[in-house]
Design a protein around this motif. Structure first.
Motif, PDB file in Angstrom:
ATOM      1  N   LEU A  54       0.817  -1.210   0.000  1.00 43.91           N
ATOM      2  CA  LEU A  54       0.000   0.000   0.000  1.00 43.91           C
ATOM      3  C   LEU A  54       0.854   1.266   0.000  1.00 43.91           C
ATOM      4  O   LEU A  54       0.636   2.175  -0.804  1.00 43.91           O
ATOM      5  CB  LEU A  54      -0.924  -0.011   1.223  1.00 43.91           C
ATOM      6  CG  LEU A  54      -1.956   1.119   1.277  1.00 43.91           C
ATOM      7  CD1 LEU A  54      -2.993   0.937   0.177  1.00 43.91           C
ATOM      8  CD2 LEU A  54      -2.640   1.146   2.645  1.00 43.91           C
ATOM      9  N   LYS A  55       1.815   1.337   0.899  1.00 46.25           N
ATOM     10  CA  LYS A  55       2.634   2.552   1.011  1.00 46.25           C
ATOM     11  C   LYS A  55       3.476   2.765  -0.255  1.00 46.25           C
ATOM     12  O   LYS A  55       3.599   3.909  -0.730  1.00 46.25           O
ATOM     13  CB  LYS A  55       3.562   2.445   2.228  1.00 46.25           C
ATOM     14  CG  LYS A  55       4.365   3.704   2.533  1.00 46.25           C
ATOM     15  CD  LYS A  55       3.446   4.883   2.832  1.00 46.25           C
ATOM     16  CE  LYS A  55       4.222   6.076   3.407  1.00 46.25           C
ATOM     17  NZ  LYS A  55       5.207   6.622   2.466  1.00 46.25           N
ATOM     18  N   PRO A 198      -7.683  -0.883   7.986  1.00 43.85           N
ATOM     19  CA  PRO A 198      -8.373  -0.195   9.076  1.00 43.85           C
ATOM     20  C   PRO A 198      -7.556  -0.252  10.353  1.00 43.85           C
ATOM     21  O   PRO A 198      -6.599  -1.019  10.466  1.00 43.85           O
ATOM     22  CB  PRO A 198      -9.679  -0.990   9.226  1.00 43.85           C
ATOM     23  CG  PRO A 198      -9.329  -2.359   8.761  1.00 43.85           C
ATOM     24  CD  PRO A 198      -8.335  -2.169   7.648  1.00 43.85           C
ATOM     25  N   ARG A 199      -7.937   0.560  11.319  1.00 45.57           N
ATOM     26  CA  ARG A 199      -7.215   0.543  12.596  1.00 45.57           C
ATOM     27  C   ARG A 199      -7.591  -0.668  13.451  1.00 45.57           C
ATOM     28  O   ARG A 199      -6.799  -1.124  14.274  1.00 45.57           O
ATOM     29  CB  ARG A 199      -7.498   1.836  13.379  1.00 45.57           C
ATOM     30  CG  ARG A 199      -6.866   3.053  12.740  1.00 45.57           C
ATOM     31  CD  ARG A 199      -6.923   4.259  13.652  1.00 45.57           C
ATOM     32  NE  ARG A 199      -8.294   4.700  13.885  1.00 45.57           N
ATOM     33  CZ  ARG A 199      -8.644   5.560  14.831  1.00 45.57           C
ATOM     34  NH1 ARG A 199      -7.727   6.051  15.650  1.00 45.57           N
ATOM     35  NH2 ARG A 199      -9.896   5.949  14.962  1.00 45.57           N
ATOM     36  N   PHE A 315      -6.208   8.439  -0.142  1.00 42.38           N
ATOM     37  CA  PHE A 315      -5.764   7.303  -0.957  1.00 42.38           C
ATOM     38  C   PHE A 315      -6.332   5.998  -0.398  1.00 42.38           C
ATOM     39  O   PHE A 315      -6.869   5.167  -1.146  1.00 42.38           O
ATOM     40  CB  PHE A 315      -4.237   7.272  -0.974  1.00 42.38           C
ATOM     41  CG  PHE A 315      -3.634   6.170  -1.791  1.00 42.38           C
ATOM     42  CD1 PHE A 315      -3.558   6.277  -3.179  1.00 42.38           C
ATOM     43  CD2 PHE A 315      -3.125   5.035  -1.188  1.00 42.38           C
ATOM     44  CE1 PHE A 315      -2.984   5.262  -3.938  1.00 42.38           C
ATOM     45  CE2 PHE A 315      -2.553   4.019  -1.933  1.00 42.38           C
ATOM     46  CZ  PHE A 315      -2.482   4.127  -3.312  1.00 42.38           C
ATOM     47  N   LYS A 316      -6.240   5.809   0.911  1.00 41.32           N
ATOM     48  CA  LYS A 316      -6.741   4.582   1.536  1.00 41.32           C
ATOM     49  C   LYS A 316      -8.244   4.454   1.378  1.00 41.32           C
ATOM     50  O   LYS A 316      -8.774   3.345   1.208  1.00 41.32           O
ATOM     51  CB  LYS A 316      -6.351   4.539   3.017  1.00 41.32           C
ATOM     52  CG  LYS A 316      -4.877   4.286   3.265  1.00 41.32           C
ATOM     53  CD  LYS A 316      -4.588   3.958   4.721  1.00 41.32           C
ATOM     54  CE  LYS A 316      -4.864   5.140   5.637  1.00 41.32           C
ATOM     55  NZ  LYS A 316      -4.517   4.815   7.051  1.00 41.32           N
ATOM     56  N   VAL A 319      -8.828   3.161  -2.090  1.00 37.41           N
ATOM     57  CA  VAL A 319      -8.222   1.845  -2.323  1.00 37.41           C
ATOM     58  C   VAL A 319      -9.043   0.742  -1.656  1.00 37.41           C
ATOM     59  O   VAL A 319      -9.239  -0.337  -2.230  1.00 37.41           O
ATOM     60  CB  VAL A 319      -6.768   1.801  -1.801  1.00 37.41           C
ATOM     61  CG1 VAL A 319      -6.287   0.360  -1.646  1.00 37.41           C
ATOM     62  CG2 VAL A 319      -5.832   2.537  -2.754  1.00 37.41           C
ATOM     63  N   ARG A 320      -9.531   1.009  -0.467  1.00 38.01           N
ATOM     64  CA  ARG A 320     -10.124  -0.063   0.339  1.00 38.01           C
ATOM     65  C   ARG A 320     -11.218  -0.849  -0.390  1.00 38.01           C
ATOM     66  O   ARG A 320     -11.196  -2.087  -0.361  1.00 38.01           O
ATOM     67  CB  ARG A 320     -10.653   0.513   1.659  1.00 38.01           C
ATOM     68  CG  ARG A 320     -11.040  -0.575   2.653  1.00 38.01           C
ATOM     69  CD  ARG A 320     -11.418   0.009   3.990  1.00 38.01           C
ATOM     70  NE  ARG A 320     -11.867  -1.030   4.904  1.00 38.01           N
ATOM     71  CZ  ARG A 320     -12.418  -0.803   6.079  1.00 38.01           C
ATOM     72  NH1 ARG A 320     -12.568   0.437   6.500  1.00 38.01           N
ATOM     73  NH2 ARG A 320     -12.809  -1.796   6.846  1.00 38.01           N
ATOM     74  N   PRO A 321     -12.184  -0.217  -1.058  1.00 40.09           N
ATOM     75  CA  PRO A 321     -13.207  -1.023  -1.739  1.00 40.09           C
ATOM     76  C   PRO A 321     -12.716  -1.664  -3.041  1.00 40.09           C
ATOM     77  O   PRO A 321     -13.445  -2.442  -3.657  1.00 40.09           O
ATOM     78  CB  PRO A 321     -14.317  -0.002  -2.027  1.00 40.09           C
ATOM     79  CG  PRO A 321     -13.619   1.304  -2.126  1.00 40.09           C
ATOM     80  CD  PRO A 321     -12.498   1.227  -1.135  1.00 40.09           C
ATOM     81  N   ARG A 322     -11.480  -1.341  -3.459  1.00 43.77           N
ATOM     82  CA  ARG A 322     -10.943  -1.887  -4.711  1.00 43.77           C
ATOM     83  C   ARG A 322      -9.970  -3.035  -4.478  1.00 43.77           C
ATOM     84  O   ARG A 322      -9.354  -3.525  -5.436  1.00 43.77           O
ATOM     85  CB  ARG A 322     -10.215  -0.788  -5.499  1.00 43.77           C
ATOM     86  CG  ARG A 322     -11.114   0.317  -6.022  1.00 43.77           C
ATOM     87  CD  ARG A 322     -10.262   1.428  -6.596  1.00 43.77           C
ATOM     88  NE  ARG A 322     -11.075   2.528  -7.068  1.00 43.77           N
ATOM     89  CZ  ARG A 322     -11.393   2.739  -8.350  1.00 43.77           C
ATOM     90  NH1 ARG A 322     -10.979   1.897  -9.266  1.00 43.77           N
ATOM     91  NH2 ARG A 322     -12.138   3.760  -8.704  1.00 43.77           N
TER      92      ARG A 322
END
Length: 386
Positions: A54-55, A198-199, A315-316, A319-322
């Motif tokens: 991710l980063k 997520p946290r 960005f997150k 990205v998360r639903p993809r």
């Protein structure tokens, strides 16, 4: 004398149309255990997906953006290849459930879930082989998007004071979550995870905390209300029924799951966290727009709606639903509308109904069958799951 059934109660309990024959009950318990093993494997590999780069992809995306270029992240997702043996085993289990369909009221709920998971696996195969393309029709209801868009407007984003407010590290958060679980009597394990978006999240029997995350006291109070009293509670009481079907939840149960969790985080806390309504509405907006806009343009759209949001947070969010796609150039993903849609349902319930959906892990599709489900569990009395 209080333990003696009156005649009407006796007839209800002994002659209920939901009472299983001993041999059918034995078969159901056997199939439920198979369902548990396959569902856990499916969820571990294909639902709780981990993005390992991710980063790195964020850095590439921002570097390209600074040069006026578009870059579409290519996500590395663990366990993305489909296990064909898992598909075969689900098909076999589906046929076994069909054999007792006429003798067992709740068999239809298992079949719905199995079909849904098989559909997810078939989609994954098309993604892996490159056969998947942007769908012709947006699966997210436009009216829901418009309602969420209005909510974003009415609940503007407030940038967290990360330095002064979020100063509690993940290890201390873990201790607080463990204390909350002990107080509620929920026997779930808490652990630190190194590769989460997520946290915090909840799996069967476990609560995972992002090692890199930082928390405020209000964050932890809100997470206890949302994750523990919501998500963990429904799984805990699902296991109390004695069937894994209810531990994992019936088809569409995630809508009530997220709706109740959000309602808790707004109503079972002394201090409400900022951005709760903004976040759930933004998830719905992004879910709709990811079928309409390309990744880079959607990033700009999110930043326009929340100018003080950090680039990495924005960005997150997109990205998360993809994560199922891997290739972010595809205008698609897995919609995350259950938070907003579910909250709108749960907030209009009375306390008794909210208590019911806590104790019975159903979704909107089964709300009118709840009394039948209660009766089935009452007359058949399954042993609690460990």
């Amino acid at each position: 004398m209080n333990n003696i059934l009156n005649f009407d109660e006796y007839l209800l309990e002994s002659n209920s149309i939901y009472t299983l024959k001993p041999e059918v009950k034995t078969k159901l318990i056997e199939l439920d255990e198979k369902y548990h093993k396959l569902t856990e494997k499916f969820r571990t590999k294909y639902v709780a997906t981990t993005c390992s780069n991710l980063k790195e992809e964020f850095d590439k995306f921002i570097s390209a953006k600074k040069m006026g270029q578009k870059y579409y992240p290519q996500l590395e997702i663990e366990n993305s290849n489909v296990d064909n043996k898992l598909i075969e085993n689900f098909e076999k289990l589906k046929n076994e459930f069909k054999e007792i369909k006429d003798d067992c009221y709740i068999t239809k709920f298992y079949l719905e879930k199995i079909e849904s998971m098989l559909g997810g696996l078939e989609l994954r195969k098309r993604l892996e082989t490159g056969e998947y393309t942007t769908p012709d029709k947006n699966p997210v209801d436009k009216s829901l998007y418009e309602e969420a868009l209005e909510c974003v407007k009415n609940n503007p984003y407030k940038k967290p004071d990360f330095k002064n407010d979020r100063n509690i590290e993940s290890d201390k958060c873990l201790e607080d979550i463990e204390d909350a679980l002990d107080e509620l009597g929920y026997n779930f394990e808490v652990q630190i995870d190194n590769n989460m978006l997520p946290r915090m999240n909840v799996k069967m029997g476990k609560v995972n905390i992002n090692r890199k995350a930082r928390f405020s006291e209000d964050d932890i109070e809100g997470l206890i209300a949302h994750e523990i009293k919501g998500h963990v509670g429904r799984r805990f009481y699902g296991k109390e029924t004695g069937l894994w079907l209810f531990a994992y939840g019936l088809q569409s149960s995630s809508t009530y799951d997220e709706g109740l969790a959000v309602w808790n985080s707004l109503n079972l806390v002394k201090h409400k966290k900022d951005n709760v309504m903004f976040n759930i509405a933004m998830k719905t907006c992004v879910s709709y727009l990811m079928f309409e806009m390309d990744f880079c343009d959607l990033f700009d759209w999110v930043k326009k709606k929340a100018p003080t949001m950090t680039d990495y947070t924005a960005f997150k969010i997109i990205v998360r639903p993809r994560r199922r796609n891997k290739d972010c150039e595809i205008k698609s993903g897995e919609p995350m509308t259950t938070y907003f849609k579910g909250y709108n349902m749960v907030k209009d319930m009375d306390n008794k109904m909210r208590d019911d959906i806590l104790h019975y892990n159903i979704g909107p599709n089964q709300i009118f069958e709840l009394e039948n489900i209660k009766e089935f569990l009452k007359v058949n009395k399954f042993k609690k799951l460990k």
